[in-house]
Design a protein around this motif. Structure first.
Motif, PDB file in Angstrom:
ATOM      1  N   LEU A  22      13.330 -18.257 -19.330  1.00  0.00           N
ATOM      2  CA  LEU A  22      11.611 -18.186 -19.394  1.00  0.00           C
ATOM      3  C   LEU A  22      10.584 -17.509 -19.084  1.00  0.00           C
ATOM      4  O   LEU A  22       9.093 -16.905 -18.464  1.00  0.00           O
ATOM      5  N   ARG A  23      11.236 -16.409 -18.436  1.00  0.00           N
ATOM      6  CA  ARG A  23      10.593 -15.385 -17.636  1.00  0.00           C
ATOM      7  C   ARG A  23       9.934 -14.646 -18.335  1.00  0.00           C
ATOM      8  O   ARG A  23       8.374 -14.380 -18.412  1.00  0.00           O
ATOM      9  N   ARG A  24       9.917 -14.079 -19.562  1.00  0.00           N
ATOM     10  CA  ARG A  24       9.224 -13.311 -20.512  1.00  0.00           C
ATOM     11  C   ARG A  24       7.745 -14.067 -21.030  1.00  0.00           C
ATOM     12  O   ARG A  24       6.531 -13.885 -21.000  1.00  0.00           O
ATOM     13  N   VAL A  25       8.163 -15.425 -21.644  1.00  0.00           N
ATOM     14  CA  VAL A  25       7.040 -16.250 -21.580  1.00  0.00           C
ATOM     15  C   VAL A  25       6.234 -16.654 -20.957  1.00  0.00           C
ATOM     16  O   VAL A  25       4.794 -16.563 -20.842  1.00  0.00           O
ATOM     17  N   ASP A  26       6.969 -17.045 -19.834  1.00  0.00           N
ATOM     18  CA  ASP A  26       5.987 -16.949 -18.309  1.00  0.00           C
ATOM     19  C   ASP A  26       4.860 -16.549 -17.825  1.00  0.00           C
ATOM     20  O   ASP A  26       3.830 -16.245 -17.981  1.00  0.00           O
ATOM     21  N   ASN A  27       5.679 -14.943 -17.932  1.00  0.00           N
ATOM     22  CA  ASN A  27       4.535 -13.811 -17.769  1.00  0.00           C
ATOM     23  C   ASN A  27       3.425 -13.601 -18.743  1.00  0.00           C
ATOM     24  O   ASN A  27       2.107 -13.045 -18.454  1.00  0.00           O
ATOM     25  N   TRP A  28       4.026 -13.701 -20.830  1.00  0.00           N
ATOM     26  CA  TRP A  28       2.728 -14.489 -21.356  1.00  0.00           C
ATOM     27  C   TRP A  28       2.130 -14.955 -20.810  1.00  0.00           C
ATOM     28  O   TRP A  28       0.547 -14.639 -21.290  1.00  0.00           O
ATOM     29  N   ILE A  29       2.690 -15.902 -20.552  1.00  0.00           N
ATOM     30  CA  ILE A  29       1.057 -17.433 -20.324  1.00  0.00           C
ATOM     31  C   ILE A  29       0.373 -17.232 -19.055  1.00  0.00           C
ATOM     32  O   ILE A  29      -0.717 -17.243 -18.779  1.00  0.00           O
ATOM     33  N   VAL A  30       1.075 -16.116 -18.368  1.00  0.00           N
ATOM     34  CA  VAL A  30       0.278 -16.024 -16.679  1.00  0.00           C
ATOM     35  C   VAL A  30      -1.325 -14.907 -17.138  1.00  0.00           C
ATOM     36  O   VAL A  30      -2.402 -14.837 -16.951  1.00  0.00           O
ATOM     37  N   ASP A  31      -0.916 -14.276 -18.017  1.00  0.00           N
ATOM     38  CA  ASP A  31      -1.403 -13.339 -18.936  1.00  0.00           C
ATOM     39  C   ASP A  31      -2.479 -13.934 -19.351  1.00  0.00           C
ATOM     40  O   ASP A  31      -4.362 -13.166 -19.583  1.00  0.00           O
ATOM     41  N   THR A  32      -1.804 -14.444 -20.384  1.00  0.00           N
ATOM     42  CA  THR A  32      -2.973 -14.992 -21.785  1.00  0.00           C
ATOM     43  C   THR A  32      -3.350 -16.700 -21.270  1.00  0.00           C
ATOM     44  O   THR A  32      -4.906 -16.500 -21.728  1.00  0.00           O
ATOM     45  N   CYS A  33      -2.990 -17.304 -20.423  1.00  0.00           N
ATOM     46  CA  CYS A  33      -4.032 -19.015 -19.291  1.00  0.00           C
ATOM     47  C   CYS A  33      -4.247 -18.567 -18.497  1.00  0.00           C
ATOM     48  O   CYS A  33      -4.854 -19.626 -17.763  1.00  0.00           O
ATOM     49  N   ALA A  34      -3.869 -17.867 -17.581  1.00  0.00           N
ATOM     50  CA  ALA A  34      -4.601 -17.517 -16.201  1.00  0.00           C
ATOM     51  C   ALA A  34      -6.818 -18.176 -16.051  1.00  0.00           C
ATOM     52  O   ALA A  34      -6.476 -19.188 -15.289  1.00  0.00           O
ATOM     53  N   ASP A  35      -7.311 -17.885 -17.232  1.00  0.00           N
ATOM     54  CA  ASP A  35      -8.383 -17.741 -17.486  1.00  0.00           C
ATOM     55  C   ASP A  35      -8.516 -19.294 -17.448  1.00  0.00           C
ATOM     56  O   ASP A  35      -9.429 -19.785 -16.700  1.00  0.00           O
ATOM     57  N   ALA A  36      -7.614 -20.106 -18.205  1.00  0.00           N
ATOM     58  CA  ALA A  36      -8.147 -21.374 -18.243  1.00  0.00           C
ATOM     59  C   ALA A  36      -8.027 -21.818 -17.146  1.00  0.00           C
ATOM     60  O   ALA A  36      -8.411 -23.019 -16.856  1.00  0.00           O
ATOM     61  N   LEU A  37      -6.857 -21.770 -16.317  1.00  0.00           N
ATOM     62  CA  LEU A  37      -5.735 -22.297 -15.249  1.00  0.00           C
ATOM     63  C   LEU A  37      -7.299 -22.122 -13.887  1.00  0.00           C
ATOM     64  O   LEU A  37      -7.593 -22.977 -13.373  1.00  0.00           O
ATOM     65  N   ARG A  38      -7.550 -20.878 -13.818  1.00  0.00           N
ATOM     66  CA  ARG A  38      -8.683 -20.686 -13.020  1.00  0.00           C
ATOM     67  C   ARG A  38      -9.684 -20.975 -12.605  1.00  0.00           C
ATOM     68  O   ARG A  38     -10.481 -21.888 -12.120  1.00  0.00           O
ATOM     69  N   SER A  39     -10.283 -21.439 -13.974  1.00  0.00           N
ATOM     70  CA  SER A  39     -11.601 -22.055 -14.275  1.00  0.00           C
ATOM     71  C   SER A  39     -11.614 -23.767 -14.266  1.00  0.00           C
ATOM     72  O   SER A  39     -11.968 -24.650 -14.271  1.00  0.00           O
ATOM     73  N   ALA A  40     -10.246 -24.475 -14.093  1.00  0.00           N
ATOM     74  CA  ALA A  40     -10.033 -25.724 -13.815  1.00  0.00           C
ATOM     75  C   ALA A  40     -10.180 -26.882 -13.357  1.00  0.00           C
ATOM     76  O   ALA A  40      -9.767 -25.566 -12.159  1.00  0.00           O
ATOM     77  N   PRO A  41     -11.084 -27.906 -13.414  1.00  0.00           N
ATOM     78  CA  PRO A  41     -11.167 -28.179 -11.831  1.00  0.00           C
ATOM     79  C   PRO A  41      -9.876 -29.092 -11.319  1.00  0.00           C
ATOM     80  O   PRO A  41      -9.812 -28.678  -9.732  1.00  0.00           O
ATOM     81  N   ASP A  42      -8.912 -28.721 -12.066  1.00  0.00           N
ATOM     82  CA  ASP A  42      -7.985 -29.808 -11.494  1.00  0.00           C
ATOM     83  C   ASP A  42      -7.029 -28.904 -11.971  1.00  0.00           C
ATOM     84  O   ASP A  42      -6.393 -28.503 -13.168  1.00  0.00           O
ATOM     85  N   PRO A  43      -5.856 -27.840 -11.141  1.00  0.00           N
ATOM     86  CA  PRO A  43      -4.823 -26.793 -12.306  1.00  0.00           C
ATOM     87  C   PRO A  43      -3.991 -26.937 -12.339  1.00  0.00           C
ATOM     88  O   PRO A  43      -2.725 -27.551 -11.199  1.00  0.00           O
ATOM     89  N   LEU A  44      -3.434 -28.236 -12.984  1.00  0.00           N
ATOM     90  CA  LEU A  44      -2.447 -29.376 -13.067  1.00  0.00           C
ATOM     91  C   LEU A  44      -1.887 -28.795 -14.343  1.00  0.00           C
ATOM     92  O   LEU A  44      -2.279 -28.238 -15.101  1.00  0.00           O
ATOM     93  N   VAL A  45      -0.578 -27.801 -14.228  1.00  0.00           N
ATOM     94  CA  VAL A  45       0.381 -27.677 -15.382  1.00  0.00           C
ATOM     95  C   VAL A  45       1.647 -28.666 -15.869  1.00  0.00           C
ATOM     96  O   VAL A  45       1.913 -29.043 -14.809  1.00  0.00           O
ATOM     97  N   VAL A  46       1.830 -29.155 -17.045  1.00  0.00           N
ATOM     98  CA  VAL A  46       2.542 -30.075 -17.172  1.00  0.00           C
ATOM     99  C   VAL A  46       4.058 -28.796 -18.270  1.00  0.00           C
ATOM    100  O   VAL A  46       3.605 -28.203 -18.416  1.00  0.00           O
ATOM    101  N   ASP A  47       5.704 -29.143 -16.996  1.00  0.00           N
ATOM    102  CA  ASP A  47       6.806 -28.479 -17.833  1.00  0.00           C
ATOM    103  C   ASP A  47       7.269 -29.528 -18.387  1.00  0.00           C
ATOM    104  O   ASP A  47       8.176 -29.550 -18.252  1.00  0.00           O
ATOM    105  N   LEU A  48       6.871 -29.514 -19.873  1.00  0.00           N
ATOM    106  CA  LEU A  48       7.921 -30.781 -21.054  1.00  0.00           C
ATOM    107  C   LEU A  48       9.070 -30.649 -21.200  1.00  0.00           C
ATOM    108  O   LEU A  48       9.374 -29.685 -21.763  1.00  0.00           O
TER     109      LEU A  48
END
Ligand SMILES: C[S@@+](CC[C@H](N)C(=O)[O-])C[C@H]1O[C@@H](n2cnc3c(N)ncnc32)[C@H](O)[C@@H]1O
Length: 269
Positions: A22-48
């Motif tokens: 999942l390296r390719r999707v993970d790197n895309w997630i870091v680029d695309t979703c980092a702002d949402a994670l940085r501004s979240a009160p709780d930086p909680l992520v679920v790997d389902l």
């Protein structure tokens, strides 16, 4: 006594996984979703649905900690209790735990959910409910990345969703081993994999990409990246609203609004 409502939603499926799959999707997630994670009160992520071994959950935490937010907390959720027990020894790094859960997210309210190669083994008719269940339990502003890839992660496709539904489709190919973009059809997310048929917009997209790739054959001597970039340029000039992300194009990826390729009618069944 466990109540019906407390049972994880979903079914146990094959646990196939691989390091770096999942390296390719993970790197895309870091680029695309980092702002949402940085501004979240709780930086909680679920790997389902992390599978038979927790390796891709371990990698996701490391990539997000390095690229988005060092205090990220990843919870790997699996519906198979045996796989939860197997994963526990990997819960070494701070910010990584494992638990039993399904589409209801075990009561967690994450800012980001990655669900990869999970819905592939469900019916197409189950996708909309699964999406709604997951997105309905995310924190405000939360994002879901749901998709499919091959066993080595060379070919894949994923949908980005928020609480309002699907926002975009991303196609991703490792260009060094790509013969033809038509191969991506086999790795479309579950919501689209049965829609690669005439009359469906995603079929038109893949055909247009394949045609553009063949028309760009003259650039092959300069490497597959140049050939892909010319194919993307051709698609954009035909009016396909591919997002302007040259960095992702160079990696063999393209992202397009969901509305462009959404199925024309709901799945039967
Ligand atoms: C093919 S593995 C995917 C492993 C990993 N995500 C990957 O892409 O390499 C799918 C896993 O999802 C789990 N799964 C299926 N439905 C689920 C659900 N509703 N909630 C949580 N896990 C689920 C299965 O038990 C299986 O272990």
């Amino acid at each position: 006594m466990a109540t019906r409502a407390s049972r994880p939603l979903g079914v146990v499926t094959r646990g196939t996984t691989n390091p770096n799959r999942l390296r390719r999707v993970d790197n895309w997630i870091v680029d695309t979703c980092a702002d949402a994670l940085r501004s979240a009160p709780d930086p909680l992520v679920v790997d389902l649905g992390y599978g038979a071994t927790p390796v891709t959950a371990v990698e996701l935490r490391a990539r997000l900690a390095a690229g988005a937010r060092p205090d990220v907390r990843v919870v790997g959720l699996e519906i198979d209790p045996v796989r939860v027990a197997t994963a526990q020894p990997a819960a070494d790094p701070p910010g990584l735990t494992f638990a039993r859960g399904g589409f209801e997210l075990a009561g967690l309210r994450p800012t980001l959910v990655r669900a990869f190669n999970v819905l592939r083994q469900y019916d197409e008719s189950e996708v909309a409910d699964a999406w709604a269940t997951i997105t309905g339990r995310m924190a405000p502003g939360g994002l879901l990345v749901e998709g499919t890839c091959d066993e080595l992660g060379r070919l894949g496709g994923w949908v980005l969703l928020d609480a309002d539904g699907p926002r975009s489709l991303t196609l991703s190919a490792r260009l060094a081993t790509l013969d033809s973009p038509a191969e991506l059809a086999e790795r479309l997310p579950k919501a689209l994999i049965h829609r690669n048929v005439p009359g469906e917009p995603v079929h038109d997209l893949i055909r247009a990409l394949d045609d553009a790739w063949r028309a760009a054959a003259g650039y092959a001597p300069f490497g597959p990246r140049q050939r892909w970039l010319h194919a993307i340029a051709a698609l954009r000039s035909q009016g396909w609203p591919i997002q302007n992300r040259p960095r992702h194009w160079r990696l063999g990826q393209l992202t397009i609004p969901w509305s462009t390729i959404a199925p024309t009618h709901p799945p039967s069944g």
